[in-house]
Scaffold this active site. Structure first.
Site, PDB file in Angstrom:
ATOM      1  N   VAL A   1       0.836  -1.209   0.000  1.00 31.31           N
ATOM      2  CA  VAL A   1       0.000   0.000   0.000  1.00 31.31           C
ATOM      3  C   VAL A   1       0.867   1.255   0.000  1.00 31.31           C
ATOM      4  O   VAL A   1       0.601   2.212  -0.733  1.00 31.31           O
ATOM      5  CB  VAL A   1      -0.947  -0.002   1.217  1.00 31.31           C
ATOM      6  CG1 VAL A   1      -1.697   1.326   1.310  1.00 31.31           C
ATOM      7  CG2 VAL A   1      -1.954  -1.147   1.105  1.00 31.31           C
TER       8      VAL A   1
ATOM      9  N   PHE B   1       2.364   1.971  -3.544  1.00 34.09           N
ATOM     10  CA  PHE B   1       1.485   2.451  -4.608  1.00 34.09           C
ATOM     11  C   PHE B   1       0.690   3.698  -4.231  1.00 34.09           C
ATOM     12  O   PHE B   1       0.310   4.470  -5.109  1.00 34.09           O
ATOM     13  CB  PHE B   1       0.545   1.324  -5.050  1.00 34.09           C
ATOM     14  CG  PHE B   1       1.253   0.256  -5.837  1.00 34.09           C
ATOM     15  CD1 PHE B   1       1.561   0.451  -7.179  1.00 34.09           C
ATOM     16  CD2 PHE B   1       1.649  -0.924  -5.234  1.00 34.09           C
ATOM     17  CE1 PHE B   1       2.239  -0.521  -7.902  1.00 34.09           C
ATOM     18  CE2 PHE B   1       2.328  -1.905  -5.948  1.00 34.09           C
ATOM     19  CZ  PHE B   1       2.627  -1.700  -7.289  1.00 34.09           C
ATOM     20  N   GLU B   2       0.430   3.912  -2.962  1.00 34.95           N
ATOM     21  CA  GLU B   2      -0.264   5.134  -2.566  1.00 34.95           C
ATOM     22  C   GLU B   2       0.698   6.316  -2.534  1.00 34.95           C
ATOM     23  O   GLU B   2       0.333   7.432  -2.869  1.00 34.95           O
ATOM     24  CB  GLU B   2      -0.912   4.961  -1.187  1.00 34.95           C
ATOM     25  CG  GLU B   2      -2.080   3.989  -1.143  1.00 34.95           C
ATOM     26  CD  GLU B   2      -3.334   4.529  -1.824  1.00 34.95           C
ATOM     27  OE1 GLU B   2      -3.344   5.710  -2.208  1.00 34.95           O
ATOM     28  OE2 GLU B   2      -4.285   3.750  -1.986  1.00 34.95           O
ATOM     29  N   GLY B   3       1.941   6.049  -2.119  1.00 35.10           N
ATOM     30  CA  GLY B   3       2.858   7.154  -1.901  1.00 35.10           C
ATOM     31  C   GLY B   3       2.398   7.947  -0.687  1.00 35.10           C
ATOM     32  O   GLY B   3       1.302   7.737  -0.170  1.00 35.10           O
TER      33      GLY B   3
ATOM     34  N   ARG C   1      -0.477  -1.918  -9.636  1.00 37.01           N
ATOM     35  CA  ARG C   1      -0.929  -2.246  -8.281  1.00 37.01           C
ATOM     36  C   ARG C   1      -1.751  -3.531  -8.278  1.00 37.01           C
ATOM     37  O   ARG C   1      -1.568  -4.391  -7.412  1.00 37.01           O
ATOM     38  CB  ARG C   1      -1.760  -1.106  -7.703  1.00 37.01           C
ATOM     39  CG  ARG C   1      -2.279  -1.401  -6.302  1.00 37.01           C
ATOM     40  CD  ARG C   1      -2.865  -0.183  -5.663  1.00 37.01           C
ATOM     41  NE  ARG C   1      -3.324  -0.452  -4.307  1.00 37.01           N
ATOM     42  CZ  ARG C   1      -3.583   0.483  -3.415  1.00 37.01           C
ATOM     43  NH1 ARG C   1      -3.440   1.755  -3.731  1.00 37.01           N
ATOM     44  NH2 ARG C   1      -4.007   0.159  -2.204  1.00 37.01           N
TER      45      ARG C   1
END
Length: 217
Positions: free
Chosen positions: A4, A7-9, A130
């Site tokens: 998470v 991919f979220e940063g 993702r």
């Protein structure tokens, strides 16, 4: 968590995501219901971002767990939580991923992760990557994450065996010292104590070797 985060940063100042929703931290929005409503100019600390992520993951895990009646291992459930964190618990409840899990078709459930690659009606490369990562996690057997001890090629490398050997040596050394420095009753008491220490070390070492022979390393 690492998936998470990747991919979220993380952005500590509020921003609009690809479809215009105000977001902060690791993809936290007002819809997450975590007591924060990102707005223009809002900032948070790294510690707050980490806490929001933990709270969000726990919340989504609690929301989707009752939906899943199939038996899942940690990797399979973790992949589902990552998907729900991204598309919402309600989205997960409508997903083909869940439908296939309820049907007992794990292979098709894994492939169904790949369907959720759009935002605002557009296929996004980040979502494609993702979903592929989530599918890979879903298909990864849990035992592959268990630390292996292939480097321990003999019982002598066991820390328990090493500690037992040290205990035995210490007990024997204490007994020898007693013979040279004590006499009479004191010598008997010291030798008795040293003997107990040696016997205890031998017992521990024997149990460790027995478990080693059974594959517990």
């Amino acid at each position: 968590i690492d998936l998470v985060k990747e991919f979220e940063g993380c952005k500590l100042t509020a921003y609009r995501d690809v479809i215009g929703v105000w977001t902060i931290g690791y993809g936290t929005t007002a819809r997450a219901g975590l007591g924060i409503i990102p707005t223009a100019g809002m900032t948070i600390t790294q510690a707050e971002a980490d806490q929001l992520l933990a709270d969000g993951l726990n919340k989504f895990a609690d929301q989707i767990r009752p939906m899943i009646t199939a038996d899942l291992n940690d990797n399979q459930f973790g992949a589902c939580v990552s998907l729900a964190y991204n598309i919402g618990a309600s989205g997960f409840g409508r997903s083909t991923v869940l439908a296939k899990l309820l049907d007992g078709d794990y292979a098709k459930a894994a492939d169904s992760f790949l369907l959720w690659n759009k935002a605002g009606g557009k296929t996004l490369k980040g979502l494609v990557r993702r979903r592929e990562a989530e599918r890979k996690l879903f298909l990864t057997p849990v035992f592959e994450q268990v630390p292996t001890f292939d480097e321990r090629i003999s019982p002598a490398q066991s820390t328990t065996v090493q500690a037992s050997a040290l205990q035995i040596a210490s007990g024997a050394g204490a007994g020898i010292a007693a013979l040279g420095s004590l006499s009479g009753t004191a010598q008997v008491v010291a030798l008795g104590f040293a003997g107990i220490v040696v016997l205890a070390g031998l017992y521990i070492m024997r149990e460790r070797l027995r478990k080693w022979s059974l594959g517990d390393r």
